[in-house]
Structure formats: structure tokens, C-alpha cells
Design a protein around this motif. Sequence first.
Motif, mmCIF file in Angstrom:
data_model
loop_
_atom_site.group_PDB
_atom_site.id
_atom_site.type_symbol
_atom_site.label_atom_id
_atom_site.label_comp_id
_atom_site.label_asym_id
_atom_site.label_seq_id
_atom_site.Cartn_x
_atom_site.Cartn_y
_atom_site.Cartn_z
ATOM 1 N N SER A 1 -16.157 -28.217 28.989
ATOM 2 C CA SER A 1 -17.242 -27.269 29.189
ATOM 3 C C SER A 1 -16.982 -26.381 30.411
ATOM 4 N N VAL A 2 -16.438 -26.978 31.483
ATOM 5 C CA VAL A 2 -16.116 -26.174 32.673
ATOM 6 C C VAL A 2 -15.070 -25.121 32.307
ATOM 7 N N ILE A 3 -14.076 -25.530 31.508
ATOM 8 C CA ILE A 3 -13.049 -24.569 31.074
ATOM 9 C C ILE A 3 -13.688 -23.461 30.238
ATOM 10 N N GLY A 4 -14.639 -23.845 29.352
ATOM 11 C CA GLY A 4 -15.350 -22.844 28.560
ATOM 12 C C GLY A 4 -16.068 -21.848 29.470
ATOM 13 N N GLY A 5 -16.759 -22.377 30.500
ATOM 14 C CA GLY A 5 -17.454 -21.511 31.453
ATOM 15 C C GLY A 5 -16.486 -20.555 32.123
ATOM 16 N N LEU A 6 -15.340 -21.084 32.579
ATOM 17 C CA LEU A 6 -14.338 -20.249 33.249
ATOM 18 C C LEU A 6 -13.813 -19.173 32.316
ATOM 19 N N PHE A 7 -13.537 -19.574 31.059
ATOM 20 C CA PHE A 7 -13.005 -18.606 30.102
ATOM 21 C C PHE A 7 -13.994 -17.462 29.914
ATOM 22 N N TYR A 8 -15.287 -17.807 29.792
ATOM 23 C CA TYR A 8 -16.260 -16.735 29.574
ATOM 24 C C TYR A 8 -16.588 -15.980 30.849
#
Lengths: 337, 286
Positions: free
Chosen positions: A219-226
Motif C-alpha cells: 500500500s505504501v508503494i501504491g501511495g508513492l506511485f500515485y
Amino acid sequence: MKTNLLSGRSTILKFIALIIVIVALFSVPSWGSQYTVMFFMLVCMYIGLGQMWNLLAGYAGLVSLGQQIYIGIGGYALAVLSNYYGVPLFLGLIIGGLVAMLISVGLSYLLLRMKGMYFAVATWITAEALIVIFAGWNYVGSGNGMFIKAVRGMPTSTIYYYSLVVAIITVIIVVFLLRSKLGLGLIAIRDNDSAAETSGVNIFKTKLYCMMISSFLTSVIGGLFYMSQVWVQPYAAFAINWTIAGMFIVVIGGIGTVSGPILGAIIYVFLNQYLSQFGGISMIILGIIAILVILFASKGILGTIQDKFGFEILSARRHSDRTFTGKPIEELEGSNL
Amino acid sequence: MDALIQSLIQGVLLGGLYAAIGIGMSLIFGIVKLTNLAHGDFLVLGSYISLVVTSTLGISPFLSLIIVVPVMFCIGFVVQNTMLNKVLSKGAEPTLMITFGLSIVIQNLLLYFFTADARNLHSSITLKSITISDGIRIPVIYLISCVVGVVVILILGAYFKKTYQGKAIMAAADDLEVAQLMGVNIKNIYGLAMGISIATAAIAGVMVGMIYNFYPTSGSSYLVIAFAVVVIGGMGSTYGTLVAGLLFGLAQVLGAHFFGAQAQLLTGYIVLLVMLIFRPQGLFSK
């Protein structure tokens, strides 16, 4: 039992090499172009994505097709928290991770009783259902998605530093986790689950912890990607492509190895960037490479090399104390056993 | 009231089509014990091959089956013998990943050759419908596709019960070693089963192509339907698939009737998830 982070004869040399690599990676924004920084940023994100899929599929025996659930949750949590509540982005990432973790706990109670392909399908269908729900939910902008306003003007290098730290954390967590009691339990479950259970391994809890860790970091990676994309949109955020990427990265690099996903992520991002000018060709080539690797080198590139040369860059294996060579025979005889 | 009856009829007719979509997947799970994540993409590949055949030869989609079915059978046979058979002994993950890889390759090949435009298969029959009363109309194509689905399943059922080859496949599914001892040539059994599975998917693909628009990425939505039918009916059960198709078709259509068109997909997903959680062995297994 003694556990070292690095195995092999040249432990210190390897350690120094690792430090140099990490320092070099942190210095990328000071010498690289905008494009180079973005390239390394994507590599870092995909390393994390791959490591977290590998933790589930390669170690816990849970072939998940639903990692995109957590990517989407991460992206949307960041958008909602920063747009509607003015929460700082960093805090938004953490809260998004916690929300994803909660969701994974709920899903674990429902889905962990399934095995093999039932689990795979159930995770995937859950993600598909989330697409429908988010695409019809006005609060999160329905089908159009949301702009993360607070990200405007943020330099790529900042997101890169975050991603690098997250990638390093995922690698460290996987290495230490697998050397812990939890890791021993995981390996026991993977090899023979009923034998593991009779020996006192709690299968549900062990798998639950893996799901929680994996969902938080994904989820943190998802946040960073967006953060780097600025715009979250349901059809892309919850798309199966995320799991495809994670799977390719792990399969090509070497399933069940720690360094495999790192190599896999570099190959994936490189092919994706290099082949993007040819449209869909990159996905065709990635698909063919993955099939060939499974058919002819089922342990992936690094897994096959490790088997041939007995060489591991980052090892999650436990090692017995090397200085202990067993008691001399005379001593045993003398002790009147 | 008319609207509800219309929905019910449509749900039942969809059921036959859904059974045709799922039967191949159920077969392959029952016999080879593998999950084909590319099932939906093979189905859509069937639609596209039919599109090429109908547009180059100028024949109706129904006639195109004469070419589409053998071609798809061969594709299935080759895929099983050259790839899947090689990793069967290594557990479930490698086959899952190979079929997943195939799914990506097929999708993107279709995208490359046919672009992302919506396509459909033209036939003079597609627009006709039978009027029963003012509010109730049955589209002929739904009726035909339902009949085709039921016929495919009946033929398969007879094939496995009556013919030597069919019995040999079933014997191999039950116990490979004993079947071999009894003189069954098991070398190509799995290839044959996959060929049949993909051929039924292609038949469903041609029917689907006449009813709906299709895109290179349509495969995943048909994979969901196939999964639902297989899970509800019980893996490997031929006639269970038919009942499951009816139930799933009705569930979706009624979901859409009561909660709006948006809910059709979601109802389907929820029915599937609930089944997976509470009764993964299917409604009709012991």
C-alpha cells in the motif's frame, strides 16, 4: 544458531560492496537526469512490489492475484486524506498502509481457509469487485478518479528517496523475517503443512502476519506511485497488471530468493521503458520470457545461478555456527557416554 | 411484472451460454487438475479467429465454427503437450503462472493485430427476436446460444460415457497409473482434454461474439464467468456446470433487475466470493 545478514566466505567484502551500492543509489539525484531518477524510482517501487509478492507466493505458498487491492487502497487513501482532510503526505502513506493492513486482516479471515487456486481466484475477484465499487462511488470521484493536489510541484527526487528507503526496508524485512521463528514456520508450512501444524506451527497466524506485512508495504508503494502519477483512477489502480508485474519480476529473477526480485525489477523496468515505443510488444515479450523461464529455468535467473555455483548475494538462510566443528571424538569417549 | 419475467427468461437463456463458457475449464480442472487462467483469453481468441474467417470468406459466424473449432483444438493440444505437461509434476504454481503468461501474450497479440476497437460478429439473426407479449421479447440469438450450450454439454456427457476415448480420459483423470496398467495410452490424454476444452471455449466465443461487443481484453470477464460456473457446479462435474450456469445467469440478471445495470457485475462477483468462502467444493458434490 548464529544468524548473519550476509553469508559466504567474503562476508566483509560483500558488506562493503552493499554499502557502496546503497550510497551510490542515494546519490543518483545529484548526478542523474530527471529521466534517470525516474527510472531508478520505478525500479525501487517494483523491487518492493516484487519482494512483497514473493513473500506471499514464494515463501508462504499463497499465490495472490490481488496485490492491486493494496496498491489501489494506498493510492486512494493518500488522495482522500490529503485532499479532504489536509493530512501531510508522509502521514497519508502510513495511514494508507494501516488501512490496507486492516483490510488484509479481514480478508485473511475469509480467504486464508482456501488453498492454491481458490485463494488466487478469490483475491483477484475481490480486486475486481473493488473496481466496480470505486468506479461507482462519488466520494472518490467515481470512474474519473481523484487528483492528489498536495503533490503538485513535488520534485521527483523526493519521491525517489522515499521509494529507495521503502525498497531497502522490504529487502531487510524479507531477510530478517525469514531468519526469524516466523520464517522457520513458513518454510515448514511450505514443505509440509500438516507436519508443520503437528509440530506446533500455527499456520493461520503465520500466514496472517505475512498478509499484514505484505499489504502494508504494498500500500505504501501504491501511495508513492500515485504521488508520482498525481492522478488515481480505479481501473488502473486496481488493475491486475500490478500483480502481473510483481509475478514477472519474481519469476524472472527467481522465486523464493531475496535477490531475484531485485534483478527482476531492473529487467522489468528496463524492458518496459525500452519497449514502450513499440506499444503492446513489451507485454508480449515479457509474457514469453516468463513462460520460457518457468519451462527451462524454473528457479529464475538468479535461482538457477545460485544452484549452479552455490553463491548467494543476499541470503535468507539460517546458518549454523561456522566455527563449531563438532566435539572431537576423543572427548566424547572420555566423557563416558 | 413483464420486466421481471423478461429478466428471468434472459437469465435462464444466459445460463446455457454461461455453461458453455465454463464447461471447458471444469473439464480441464477435473481431468488435468490445473487451473487455466487463459481460458477467457482463448475464448476471445476464438471470437477473433471467427471474425477473420467470416470477413475473409464472407460466411456466417455459425459456418465459421467448421474452421474455428479444429484450429482451436490444435492450439489447445499443442499448448498442453509443449508447455503445461512439462511442469505438471512441479505443483500448482508453475501451471498457474504459465497460463497467466499465455493470457498476457494472447491479450497483447490481439491488441497488436486488431487494435483496442470494439468488434462483433455479424449475422442476419442477431437482431431478430420472438415477441411473446407486449413487454416480453426473446432475442433469437440468446435462444440459439442457450441451445448450443446445452447441446455442447450433452455431447460431452455422452462422449465421456459412451466412447472408448472418452472413457479412457475419465479413467486417466481418476487414476493415471491404473489407467495405464489397463492399457490406456496416456501420452496424449491431457493434450486431447485441453484440445476439447479450448474447442468448447471457442464455440462459446463465437456465440458471445454475436451477442456482445468484444475487445482484446474481454477475456478476463469471461474467465470470471467460467470460474463462477465451475465453482458453483463443482470442479469437473459436467451436468453440474449446466445448473451452475443457470443459477449464475439468473443471479446476475436479477441483480441487475433489482439494483440497476451497474450491479450485474458486482452481484456476480459477490455470488462467486460467497461460494468460494462457504462452499468451495460446489453445490453438487458430495
